[in-house]
Design an enzyme around this catalytic site. Structure first.
Site, PDB file in Angstrom:
ATOM      1  N   ILE A   1       0.863  -1.173   0.000  1.00  0.00           N
ATOM      2  CA  ILE A   1       0.000   0.000   0.000  1.00  0.00           C
ATOM      3  C   ILE A   1       0.902   1.227   0.000  1.00  0.00           C
ATOM      4  O   ILE A   1       1.801   1.353   0.830  1.00  0.00           O
ATOM      5  CB  ILE A   1      -0.923   0.033   1.232  1.00  0.00           C
ATOM      6  CG1 ILE A   1      -1.663  -1.302   1.406  1.00  0.00           C
ATOM      7  CG2 ILE A   1      -1.900   1.193   1.137  1.00  0.00           C
ATOM      8  CD1 ILE A   1      -2.552  -1.700   0.255  1.00  0.00           C
ATOM      9  N   CYS A   2       0.697   2.118  -0.964  1.00  0.00           N
ATOM     10  CA  CYS A   2       1.437   3.374  -1.021  1.00  0.00           C
ATOM     11  C   CYS A   2       2.942   3.113  -1.037  1.00  0.00           C
ATOM     12  O   CYS A   2       3.434   2.336  -1.845  1.00  0.00           O
ATOM     13  CB  CYS A   2       0.998   4.252   0.151  1.00  0.00           C
ATOM     14  SG  CYS A   2       1.488   5.980   0.060  1.00  0.00           S
ATOM     15  N   THR A   3       3.691   3.709  -0.114  1.00  0.00           N
ATOM     16  CA  THR A   3       5.150   3.585  -0.115  1.00  0.00           C
ATOM     17  C   THR A   3       5.637   2.230   0.376  1.00  0.00           C
ATOM     18  O   THR A   3       6.854   1.981   0.381  1.00  0.00           O
ATOM     19  CB  THR A   3       5.783   4.688   0.752  1.00  0.00           C
ATOM     20  OG1 THR A   3       5.186   4.655   2.053  1.00  0.00           O
ATOM     21  CG2 THR A   3       5.572   6.045   0.118  1.00  0.00           C
ATOM     22  N   GLY A   4       4.746   1.348   0.747  1.00  0.00           N
ATOM     23  CA  GLY A   4       5.146  -0.025   1.032  1.00  0.00           C
ATOM     24  C   GLY A   4       5.844  -0.660  -0.152  1.00  0.00           C
ATOM     25  O   GLY A   4       6.636  -1.602  -0.009  1.00  0.00           O
TER      26      GLY A   4
ATOM     27  N   THR B   1       3.325   3.421  -6.838  1.00  0.00           N
ATOM     28  CA  THR B   1       3.282   3.903  -5.467  1.00  0.00           C
ATOM     29  C   THR B   1       2.645   5.287  -5.509  1.00  0.00           C
ATOM     30  O   THR B   1       2.164   5.721  -6.566  1.00  0.00           O
ATOM     31  CB  THR B   1       4.686   3.923  -4.833  1.00  0.00           C
ATOM     32  OG1 THR B   1       4.577   4.258  -3.440  1.00  0.00           O
ATOM     33  CG2 THR B   1       5.608   4.923  -5.516  1.00  0.00           C
TER      34      THR B   1
END
Length: 347
Positions: free
Chosen positions: A123-126, A143
Site C-alpha cells: 500500500i502506497c510507499t510499502g 506507489t
C-alpha cells in the site's frame, strides 16, 4: 443496510498478514482491512472470509502518523516462527517507510513471509520496501505519485507506472497513495468472492466499484502545495485560480518575471511536469468540479475552463481519466441518483 447473515467468527478464513511500523499512515493499514473484512456481511453463513493479523517490531501499540496507535498482534520474531501458508501479505506505507528500510527484522520477516504467501501486496510507499527486497525487479509497480520518481531512481529495474491506481504483476500487487489501497483491496475481494460481493462491499463503503482514471486526477493542488520556488508557487496558484485564461509559456513566464527558458526549466524542476502538462491537469480538475456540481452544458464548461471546445476537453479527459467528459458526468450523476455506483472522491 440489511446484512445477509450474522457471521460466525470462530472459524478461520483466509490468512491476511498486515505489516506495519512506526509512523505508517493509519489509513494504509485500516482502509484495506476494512474493505477485506467487510466482505463477511455479504457472504453465506460460515467462517469469516479473512483472518487478519497485524505484525510489527513487537506486539503492542504502534504509533501512526495521525498520532493514533494500532495494536500489533505479533512481533516479527514471533511471526517468523509460524510456517503456515499466508493467503495475502500486505505491507503498509507512510512517512516511516524510509526508517523501516533500516529495520533488519522487518525486512527479514517480509522476505520470508513473501515466500509463503499466495500474493504479496503493498500500500502506497510499502512498494519501496518490496523493491528494497528485490521483489519488484523486472515487474510493473506503482506507489504514491510523489514517491514514483524516488522508486524509479533508487530501483531502476522496477517498471514504475506513475498514473496507476494499483498494479498487479503476477502475484504481486502495488497501489498508489492512501485510498488507492482500498481500491486494490476491493479488487482482491472481487478475485476471491466474485463481482457481486465486491459490488456490495463497494456500496457499503461508499466507493466506486472501479474508480475512473489514474492518480494524476488528484495531483494538481498537491503539486502546487509542494512547490518551494516562490515564483513557481505563485504561478501554480494563478493557474489553479484562472484555468480559463490563455496560459501559454510566454504569458506565464512574463507573470513570473523570468525568461521562457528559465521559467520552463524551473517549473519542470519544481513540479516534474512541463507548464503545458500542468495547465491541462489543472483544467481537467476544474472541469471535473464543474461537471459534478453545475448543470451547464459540456461545451460551455469546456470554454470556461480553457479547453475552448468540447472536443478538446473530451480528448484531455481521455488522456487523464480514461473516460470522456460526458461519461464522467454520467458516472457522477448515476452515483448521486443512486443506485449502482457510489462515488468516493479523493481524500
Amino acid at each position: 443496510m440489511e446484512h445477509k447473515t450474522a457471521y460466525r467468527t470462530e472459524e478461520r478464513g483466509r490468512s491476511v498478514v498486515m505489516v506495519t511500523y512506526p509512523h505508517a499512515h493509519i489509513l494504509d493499514v485500516v482502509g484495506p482491512l476494512e474493505v477485506l473484512t467487510g466482505a463477511k456481511y455479504f457472504l453465506p453463513e460460515g467462517p469469516a472470509p479473512y483472518d487478519v493479523e497485524l505484525v510489527a517490531a513487537q506486539a503492542g501499540p504502534v504509533r501512526t502518523t495521525s498520532g493514533l496507535s494500532l495494536t500489533a498482534d505479533l512481533g516479527f520474531s514471533q511471526a517468523m516462527e509460524d510456517t503456515a501458508p499466508i493467503d495475502t501479505l500486505i505491507v503498509s506505507g507512510g512517512h516511516g517507510t524510509m526508517a523501516a528500510l533500516e529495520d533488519k527484522a522487518l525486512l527479514t520477516f517480509v522476505r520470508h513471509a513473501a515466500k509463503r504467501a499466495r500474493r504479496v501486496v503493498s500500500i502506497c510507499t510499502g512498494a519501496i520496501i518490496l523493491a528494497e527486497l528485490g521483489l519488484l525487479e523486472g515487474r510493473r509497480a506503482t506507489t504514491h505519485w510523489w514517491w514514483c520518481p524516488i522508486l524509479e531512481s533508487r530501483y531502476p529495474k522496477v517498471r514504475v507506472e506513475r498514473d496507476a491506481i494499483f498494479v498487479r504483476d503476477g502475484n504481486i500487487w502495488t497501489s498508489a497513495g492512501v485510498t488507492a489501497g482500498m481500491d486494490l483491496a476491493l479488487a482482491l475481494v472481487e478475485m476471491d468472492w466474485g463481482h457481486d460481493v465486491a459490488l456490495q462491499v463497494a456500496r457499503y463503503n461508499v466507493m466506486y466499484m472501479m474508480r475512473p482514471g489514474g492518480q494524476s486526477q488528484f495531483s494538481a493542488h498537491l503539486v502546487a502545495q509542494a512547490a518551494e520556488d516562490p515564483a513557481i508557487n505563485a504561478t501554480l496558484a494563478h493557474i489553479l485560480a484562472h484555468p480559463g485564461e490563455a496560459l501559454t509559456v510566454t504569458a506565464l513566464a512574463a507573470r513570473a518575471g523570468l525568461s521562457e527558458r528559465t521559467f520552463a526549466r524551473r517549473f519542470k524542476d519544481e513540479t516534474g511536469l512541463t507548464p503545458a502538462a500542468y495547465v491541462e491537469t489543472a483544467r481537467v480538475q476544474a472541469a471535473r468540479v464543474a461537471l459534478e456540481t453545475r448543470p451547464q452544458g459540456i461545451e460551455q464548461i469546456a470554454g470556461e475552463v480553457g479547453f475552448q471546445n468540447a472536443e478538446r476537453m473530451r480528448r484531455a479527459f481521455q488522456r487523464h481519466l480514461g473516460v470522456s467528459a460526458s461519461e464522467y458526468r454520467d458516472r457522477f450523476r448515476g452515483a448521486q441518483v443512486g443506485g449502482d455506483q457510489i462515488r468516493d472522491g479523493p481524500s
